[in-house]
Write an enzyme that holds these catalytic residues in place. Structure first.
Site, PDB file in Angstrom:
ATOM      1  N   ASP A 108      -4.721   0.665  -9.091  1.00  0.00           N
ATOM      2  CA  ASP A 108      -6.249   0.624  -9.478  1.00  0.00           C
ATOM      3  C   ASP A 108      -6.775   0.350 -10.556  1.00  0.00           C
ATOM      4  O   ASP A 108      -7.342  -0.602 -11.030  1.00  0.00           O
ATOM      5  CB  ASP A 108      -6.972   1.635  -8.739  1.00  0.00           C
ATOM      6  CG  ASP A 108      -6.576   1.951  -7.374  1.00  0.00           C
ATOM      7  OD1 ASP A 108      -5.717   1.289  -6.406  1.00  0.00           O
ATOM      8  OD2 ASP A 108      -7.053   3.011  -6.634  1.00  0.00           O
ATOM      9  N   GLY A 145     -16.996   4.712  -1.623  1.00  0.00           N
ATOM     10  CA  GLY A 145     -16.167   5.212  -0.455  1.00  0.00           C
ATOM     11  C   GLY A 145     -15.869   4.116   0.131  1.00  0.00           C
ATOM     12  O   GLY A 145     -15.748   4.276   1.439  1.00  0.00           O
ATOM     13  N   GLU A 150       0.874  -1.319   0.006  1.00  0.00           N
ATOM     14  CA  GLU A 150       0.066   0.068   0.006  1.00  0.00           C
ATOM     15  C   GLU A 150       0.845   1.421  -0.024  1.00  0.00           C
ATOM     16  O   GLU A 150       1.940   1.356   0.726  1.00  0.00           O
ATOM     17  CB  GLU A 150      -0.885   0.051   1.189  1.00  0.00           C
ATOM     18  CG  GLU A 150      -1.966  -1.179   1.340  1.00  0.00           C
ATOM     19  CD  GLU A 150      -2.895  -1.056   0.022  1.00  0.00           C
ATOM     20  OE1 GLU A 150      -2.805  -0.187  -0.892  1.00  0.00           O
ATOM     21  OE2 GLU A 150      -3.696  -1.914   0.301  1.00  0.00           O
ATOM     22  N   HIS A 151       0.535   2.304  -0.774  1.00  0.00           N
ATOM     23  CA  HIS A 151       1.149   3.334  -1.013  1.00  0.00           C
ATOM     24  C   HIS A 151       2.575   3.410  -1.420  1.00  0.00           C
ATOM     25  O   HIS A 151       3.583   4.109  -0.877  1.00  0.00           O
ATOM     26  CB  HIS A 151       1.047   4.386   0.374  1.00  0.00           C
ATOM     27  CG  HIS A 151      -0.438   4.898   0.710  1.00  0.00           C
ATOM     28  ND1 HIS A 151      -0.615   5.879   0.179  1.00  0.00           N
ATOM     29  CD2 HIS A 151      -1.458   4.575   1.321  1.00  0.00           C
ATOM     30  CE1 HIS A 151      -1.953   6.250   0.402  1.00  0.00           C
ATOM     31  NE2 HIS A 151      -2.337   5.268   1.316  1.00  0.00           N
TER      32      HIS A 151
HETATM   33  C1  GLA Z   1      -5.262   4.456  -3.875  1.00  0.00           C
HETATM   34  C2  GLA Z   1      -4.506   5.034  -5.147  1.00  0.00           C
HETATM   35  C3  GLA Z   1      -3.407   3.848  -5.522  1.00  0.00           C
HETATM   36  C4  GLA Z   1      -2.712   3.677  -4.231  1.00  0.00           C
HETATM   37  C5  GLA Z   1      -3.412   3.256  -3.152  1.00  0.00           C
HETATM   38  C6  GLA Z   1      -2.723   2.915  -1.969  1.00  0.00           C
HETATM   39  O1  GLA Z   1      -6.065   3.268  -4.030  1.00  0.00           O
HETATM   40  O2  GLA Z   1      -5.365   5.157  -6.142  1.00  0.00           O
HETATM   41  O3  GLA Z   1      -2.668   4.302  -6.589  1.00  0.00           O
HETATM   42  O4  GLA Z   1      -1.580   4.452  -4.097  1.00  0.00           O
HETATM   43  O5  GLA Z   1      -4.405   4.363  -2.813  1.00  0.00           O
HETATM   44  O6  GLA Z   1      -1.866   1.778  -2.062  1.00  0.00           O
END
Ligand code: GLA
Length: 346
Positions: A180, A130, A42-43
């Site tokens: 995503d 959301g 994540e991130h």
């Molecule tokens: C959101 C963003 C992704 C990614 C995630 C965290 O979903 O759209 O690009 O950065 O947060 O992993």
């Protein structure tokens, strides 16, 4: 306790009915694109890391047809309004907010020299909004796929995902990474989408063993990435890289982070620790649950639990009970296997 995922065939039929009832049009093109859940990473998609999402069995469906004009008439099952877009002009941001995902994707096609003809469209979704399950990427990918059908053309999947990501950047003002849109565009049944975000190469990894289940629990705490928190977080990682004088987070070690801890300062040092450990992270197993965590961008949203299938119902019941006890909120829990990515429905 476990919610059932609505059948895609039913969604398609309902979208077609919705189009007829709202706009008196008959569907000739129907596109579907899924939301996603992320198992790990994540991130770090915007830090050249590895991420491992998959397309879930929850879809946004767009049913529509060419209308012989130069205007789009678009409506969504949850909103009463019909949005009218003048397609003779390059699309700009506008209202309502949800229409920007469509405007941004149409603009991507226009920028590639496509003349988008007038169309009518009805949008129906089974991706909870959301909930951190990328309903926005699903809407972008469904729109792009719908336009492929309308224009009778096919974009390269990667280009399609990048076009959708740009729509999110420019029209929703969220500086997201590639995870995503790649998950929604490249997803396949029984496959995880492992993405090396440095090379931008997705690799489909088998997830076929019926002994394992992925539970997705919507905390019902509304997730919102366009309020600046996500952008601030991304900026911290960019600042960190400058302090560390490295070209990419893939070149940073935990020693580098420790050695520059004070220079990085709070919260950049904590972000740096997360990025480096997340890129390297492995998960351990405990009591039917193999691993559990928040999924997606955070700031509310959903959790993801990889567990043994035979214990899935029991784990869902416990999760629900304990979460209710702690917060007074009833979560929505469903299971999903990796599903088919964005596609035109015959
Ligand atoms: C959101 C963003 C992704 C990614 C995630 C965290 O979903 O759209 O690009 O950065 O947060 O992993």
């Amino acid at each position: 306790m476990l919610q059932i995922n609505p059948d895609l065939t039913d969604l398609v039929a309902d979208a077609s009915t919705g189009l007829f009832n709202r706009l008196q049009s008959k569907a000739t093109i129907t596109a579907a694109a899924p939301g996603r859940v992320n198992l790990i990473g994540e991130h770090i998609d915007y830090c050249d890391g590895f991420v491992m999402p998959f397309a879930i069995d929850r879809y946004i469906v767009i049913a529509g047809c060419a209308n012989g004009t130069s205007q789009a008439r678009i409506t969504d099952h949850t909103f009463p309004e019909v949005v009218t877009l003048d397609l003779s002009q390059p699309q700009e941001t506008g209202t309502p907010k949800w229409s920007n995902y469509l405007r941004g994707v149409i603009r991507g096609f226009q920028d590639r020299g496509h003349h988008v003809p007038g169309f009518d469209a009805f949008i129906l979704s089974s991706v909870p909004g959301g909930a951190g399950l990328s309903s926005s990427a699903a809407l972008e990918c469904a729109t792009a796929t719908f336009l492929e059908g309308l224009l009778d053309t096919r974009l390269d999947t990667r280009e399609k995902a990048l076009l959708c990501q740009k729509a999110e950047h420019d029209f929703a003002h969220v500086p997201c990474g590639i995870m995503d849109q790649f998950a929604s565009a490249f997803g396949k049944v029984n496959r995880l989408v492992l993405i090396d975000c440095q090379s931008g190469e997705p690799e489909l990894v088998p997830f076929e063993n019926p002994d394992f289940t992925v539970l997705i629990s919507n905390t019902m705490v509304h997730h919102e990435l366009s309020d600046g928190g996500y952008a601030a977080r991304r900026k911290h990682t960019e600042d960190g890289l400058i302090v560390l004088r490295k070209p990419s987070w893939r070149d940073v070690t935990m020693d580098d982070v420790q050695n520059h801890w004070h220079e990085l300062g709070n919260p950049v040092n904590r972000r740096a620790r997360h990025v480096v450990s997340e890129i390297a992270r492995t998960i351990g197993r405990a009591g039917g649950v193999i691993g559990a965590r928040m999924t997606g961008g955070g700031f509310g949203g959903s959790t993801v639990t990889l567990c043994e299938s035979r214990q899935a119902s029991e784990i869902a019941a416990t999760l629900s009970k304990e979460y209710q006890k702690a917060t007074g909120i009833t979560p929505q829990i469903f299971a999903s296997r990796p599903s088919q990515g964005a596609h035109l429905v015959k």
